[in-house]
Design an enzyme around this catalytic site. Structure first.
Site, PDB file in Angstrom:
ATOM      1  N   TYR A  59       0.878  -1.071  -0.055  1.00  0.00           N
ATOM      2  CA  TYR A  59       0.123  -0.002  -0.075  1.00  0.00           C
ATOM      3  C   TYR A  59       0.951   1.194  -0.010  1.00  0.00           C
ATOM      4  O   TYR A  59       1.765   1.366   0.871  1.00  0.00           O
ATOM      5  CB  TYR A  59      -0.991  -0.002   1.195  1.00  0.00           C
ATOM      6  CG  TYR A  59      -2.496  -0.215   0.989  1.00  0.00           C
ATOM      7  CD1 TYR A  59      -2.993   0.981  -0.014  1.00  0.00           C
ATOM      8  CD2 TYR A  59      -3.162  -1.336   1.425  1.00  0.00           C
ATOM      9  CE1 TYR A  59      -4.305   0.542  -0.487  1.00  0.00           C
ATOM     10  CE2 TYR A  59      -4.506  -1.503   0.920  1.00  0.00           C
ATOM     11  CZ  TYR A  59      -4.963  -0.369   0.208  1.00  0.00           C
ATOM     12  OH  TYR A  59      -6.460  -0.488  -0.371  1.00  0.00           O
ATOM     13  N   GLU A  61      -0.543   4.739  -0.566  1.00  0.00           N
ATOM     14  CA  GLU A  61      -1.280   5.967  -1.004  1.00  0.00           C
ATOM     15  C   GLU A  61      -0.392   7.266  -0.649  1.00  0.00           C
ATOM     16  O   GLU A  61       0.299   7.493   0.312  1.00  0.00           O
ATOM     17  CB  GLU A  61      -2.278   6.263  -0.130  1.00  0.00           C
ATOM     18  CG  GLU A  61      -3.495   5.111  -0.642  1.00  0.00           C
ATOM     19  CD  GLU A  61      -4.831   4.953   0.310  1.00  0.00           C
ATOM     20  OE1 GLU A  61      -4.480   4.370   1.342  1.00  0.00           O
ATOM     21  OE2 GLU A  61      -6.049   5.426  -0.086  1.00  0.00           O
ATOM     22  N   ASP A 205      -6.263  12.805 -25.673  1.00  0.00           N
ATOM     23  CA  ASP A 205      -6.198  11.449 -25.209  1.00  0.00           C
ATOM     24  C   ASP A 205      -5.580  10.636 -26.253  1.00  0.00           C
ATOM     25  O   ASP A 205      -5.926  10.108 -27.322  1.00  0.00           O
ATOM     26  CB  ASP A 205      -7.808  11.045 -25.093  1.00  0.00           C
ATOM     27  CG  ASP A 205      -7.638   9.589 -24.785  1.00  0.00           C
ATOM     28  OD1 ASP A 205      -6.838   8.941 -24.559  1.00  0.00           O
ATOM     29  OD2 ASP A 205      -9.027   9.060 -24.321  1.00  0.00           O
ATOM     30  N   THR A 231      -2.799   5.310 -22.104  1.00  0.00           N
ATOM     31  CA  THR A 231      -2.810   3.995 -21.505  1.00  0.00           C
ATOM     32  C   THR A 231      -1.498   3.643 -21.836  1.00  0.00           C
ATOM     33  O   THR A 231      -0.633   4.197 -22.611  1.00  0.00           O
ATOM     34  CB  THR A 231      -3.692   2.992 -22.444  1.00  0.00           C
ATOM     35  OG1 THR A 231      -3.645   2.824 -23.599  1.00  0.00           O
ATOM     36  CG2 THR A 231      -5.218   3.278 -21.759  1.00  0.00           C
ATOM     37  N   LYS A 234      -1.103  -0.475 -24.769  1.00  0.00           N
ATOM     38  CA  LYS A 234      -1.497  -0.561 -26.422  1.00  0.00           C
ATOM     39  C   LYS A 234      -0.027  -0.651 -27.223  1.00  0.00           C
ATOM     40  O   LYS A 234       0.582  -1.571 -26.877  1.00  0.00           O
ATOM     41  CB  LYS A 234      -2.377   0.489 -26.634  1.00  0.00           C
ATOM     42  CG  LYS A 234      -3.717   0.375 -26.029  1.00  0.00           C
ATOM     43  CD  LYS A 234      -4.674   1.407 -26.591  1.00  0.00           C
ATOM     44  CE  LYS A 234      -6.127   1.259 -25.886  1.00  0.00           C
ATOM     45  NZ  LYS A 234      -6.293   2.096 -24.662  1.00  0.00           N
ATOM     46  N   ARG A 240      -1.220  -3.180 -18.378  1.00  0.00           N
ATOM     47  CA  ARG A 240      -2.563  -2.612 -18.231  1.00  0.00           C
ATOM     48  C   ARG A 240      -2.487  -1.361 -17.469  1.00  0.00           C
ATOM     49  O   ARG A 240      -2.288  -1.677 -16.250  1.00  0.00           O
ATOM     50  CB  ARG A 240      -3.626  -3.531 -18.228  1.00  0.00           C
ATOM     51  CG  ARG A 240      -5.148  -3.290 -18.411  1.00  0.00           C
ATOM     52  CD  ARG A 240      -5.758  -4.556 -18.561  1.00  0.00           C
ATOM     53  NE  ARG A 240      -5.539  -5.138 -19.825  1.00  0.00           N
ATOM     54  CZ  ARG A 240      -5.898  -4.762 -20.972  1.00  0.00           C
ATOM     55  NH1 ARG A 240      -6.602  -3.895 -21.039  1.00  0.00           N
ATOM     56  NH2 ARG A 240      -5.548  -5.162 -22.090  1.00  0.00           N
TER      57      ARG A 240
HETATM   58  N1  DSN Z   1     -11.311  -0.383 -25.419  1.00  0.00           N
HETATM   59  C1  DSN Z   1     -10.300   0.583 -26.003  1.00  0.00           C
HETATM   60  C2  DSN Z   1     -10.143   0.237 -27.321  1.00  0.00           C
HETATM   61  O1  DSN Z   1     -10.310  -0.969 -27.768  1.00  0.00           O
HETATM   62  O2  DSN Z   1      -9.884   0.980 -28.202  1.00  0.00           O
HETATM   63  C3  DSN Z   1     -10.526   1.886 -25.795  1.00  0.00           C
HETATM   64  O3  DSN Z   1     -10.825   2.084 -24.251  1.00  0.00           O
END
Ligand code: DSN
Length: 429
Positions: A59, A61, A205, A231, A234, A240
């Site tokens: 933990y 925080e 974004d 994110t 990707k 993740r």
């Molecule tokens: N779920 C993601 C995607 O596949 O584009 C976006 O959040």
């Protein structure tokens, strides 16, 4: 003495064979098929090792040097490394690496930059935006006042004049660009001009394409945006999770918005894994990878067009292709099911101005990050396009179609054997 308590699959098999079985089957699924979901990738063994570590247990925080728990010296080092690596890689003045996901990062960015009820201008979901950009079923549409911009019906690209007109008419507090299903480059400088003209914050974004930015394959939004959310799982090929980059002047607001406003304890194992991925993404081999991702997506786009699947916006500059299937008379939903039967994993997707509801959709979205990690190049993309075309045209309810789908699945198996995912045995025996 153990210096590292890492993923021990044999131990898991003894302790919990049912879950071990699931892990084994998922690895077999990933290895045995083509993974063309544009938002997925194969992480490295080093990233998986950090994820499966004892940092999960802590933990913490707060932020490095200012935690609400004792014993945070080690995890502080991990978070500081992740922050430094993110700032260096993207040339950002500030980085927050704690968001649990892209959606959490966006919630925090809204909290940092706007108040409930404020007008937010963002791309509509059916035109490529995201749930967190103002969808009525999401916090962004329920607590804020969303105004949506669309792509042009002629070019299927962002109409910057329309964005400006909407901004002048509605005076948003926040303008968002960045999308989940937009294959073309976004003109961040133009968005900056529009935001400045109406006194709005600009949030980019970059969830989908931040890995391409890291690999210098496309221009960076960082010099133009007040806040960049993303994110890490990707094209960037990390765990993740989410991340926020911002100007130094917004650092405190961003940090307070992430914790304590939106989140409690950070996932320190994921933060360590983000640090690993950011290091991996900072080398020349990642730049070669990112460029190949784009080259492969372009080759795939041409191959799909040859098969009668029209690339929306005329092609791609990024890692994804959105293909309109109406000329084949097959819905996105049926195409997804047929491809699944042929071991090709992709998703149905709405196209701009889609006459079908989202659960049916007229298109498919395909991405090149995973197959590029496997080492495939343009020649293989031409084959993949042909296999997708054959699968989409095969009706599983006819015996000829079912046979054809089985043949395609065999060709997929042969291809993935030549380019195996997780070929190195250290990931799992
Ligand atoms: N779920 C993601 C995607 O596949 O584009 C976006 O959040």
């Amino acid at each position: 003495m153990d210096t590292f308590w890492g993923p021990d699959f044999a131990y898991l098999e003894r302790e919990d064979p049912e879950i071990a079985h699931v892990l084994r089957d998922e690895l077999a699924r990933q290895r045995g098929g083509l993974q063309l979901i544009a938002s997925e990738n194969f992480t490295s063994p080093a990233v998986l090792a950090a994820l499966g570590s004892t940092l999960n247990d802590k933990y913490a925080e707060g932020y490095p040097g200012a935690r609400y728990y004792g014993g945070c010296g080690e995890v502080d080092r991990a978070e500081l490394l992740a922050i430094d690596r993110a700032r260096d890689l993207f040339g950002a003045e500030h980085a927050n690496v704690q968001p649990h996901s892209g959606a959490s990062a966006n919630l925090a960015a809204f909290a940092a930059l706007a108040e409930p009820g404020d007008v937010v201008l963002a791309m509509e979901l059916p035109h490529g935006g995201h749930l967190t950009h103002g969808s009525r079923v999401n916090f962004s549409g329920k607590w804020f006042h969303p105004i949506g911009y669309r792509v042009s019906p002629h070019t299927e690209e962002i109409d910057y004049d329309e964005v400006r007109d909407l901004a002048l008419a509605h005076r948003p507090k926040l303008i968002i660009c960045g999308a989940t299903t937009y294959p073309r480059l976004i003109d961040f400088a133009r968005f900056r001009e529009i935001a400045d003209e109406v006194g709005a914050y600009l949030m980019v974004d970059a969830a989908h394409f931040i890995g391409l930015v890291a690999g210098r394959a496309i221009p960076s939004p960082v010099p133009h945006a007040d806040v960049v959310t993303c994110t890490t799982h990707k094209v960037l090929r990390g765990p993740r999770g989410g991340m926020i980059l911002s100007r130094a002047g917004l650092a405190q607001r961003v940090d307070k918005a992430v914790f304590p406003f939106c989140q409690g304890g950070p996932m320190m194992h994921a933060i360590a894994a983000k640090a690993v991925a950011l290091r991996e993404a900072s080398g020349p081999s990642f730049q070669a990878y990112a460029q190949q991702v784009v080259d492969n997506a372009r080759a795939l786009s041409v191959a799909l067009a040859t098969e009668g699947m029209r690339p929306v916006a005329g092609g791609t500059d990024t890692h994804l292709v959105l293909a309109d299937l109406r000329d084949l008379g097959v819905t996105g939903r049926d195409a997804e099911t047929r491809c699944d039967l042929a071991r090709i994993t992709l998703n149905k997707n709405a196209i701009p101005f889609d006459p079908q509801p989202p659960a049916v959709a007229s298109g498919i979205r395909v991405g090149s990050p995973s197959v590029t990690t496997q080492g495939m190049r343009e020649d293989e993309m031409r084959l993949v396009g042909r296999l997708i075309g054959a699968a989409v045209r095969s009706d599983p309810d006819t015996s000829a179609g079912a046979t054809r789908l089985a043949d395609v699945a065999d060709e997929v198996a042969a291809l993935t054997e030549r380019f195996p995912a997780y070929a190195r045995q250290e990931v799992m025996a």
